[in-house]
Design an enzyme around this catalytic site. Sequence first.
Site: not given
Length: 136
Positions: A117, A114
């Site tokens: 972070h 994704n």
Amino acid sequence: MTERTLILIKPDGVTNGHVGEIIARIERKGLKLAALDLRVADRETAEKHYEEHADKPFFGELVEFITSAPLIAGIVEGERAIDAWRQLAGGTDPVAKATPGTIRGDFALTVGENVVHGSDSPESAEREISIWFPNL
């Protein structure tokens, strides 16, 4: 309130050429890059970083992914930097929770990869910065 937060541009973000756009979004938000380092994370750093997930079935895959290729570790500073970065990043699940216009909404497809972070609290930021930047 001025804060510091750790950011990671994960291997998928680096490999897919999103670093420049992510840094541009940070700067457009008015946040300051206080530290930036391109590196391949070692296993010890990755395991410390993700230690709260050590007992979860995906821990091994998470460590393998984050150590698989270069990433960018950085410290971002600014007014409410933690919330500001999390707003830029978007929801952890890039399809179900990240809206278009966020980093994950624009560049990610899976929860596992994704793109970025960011620390979720001042305590996490302090702990994570000490792991990735022990001399700062």
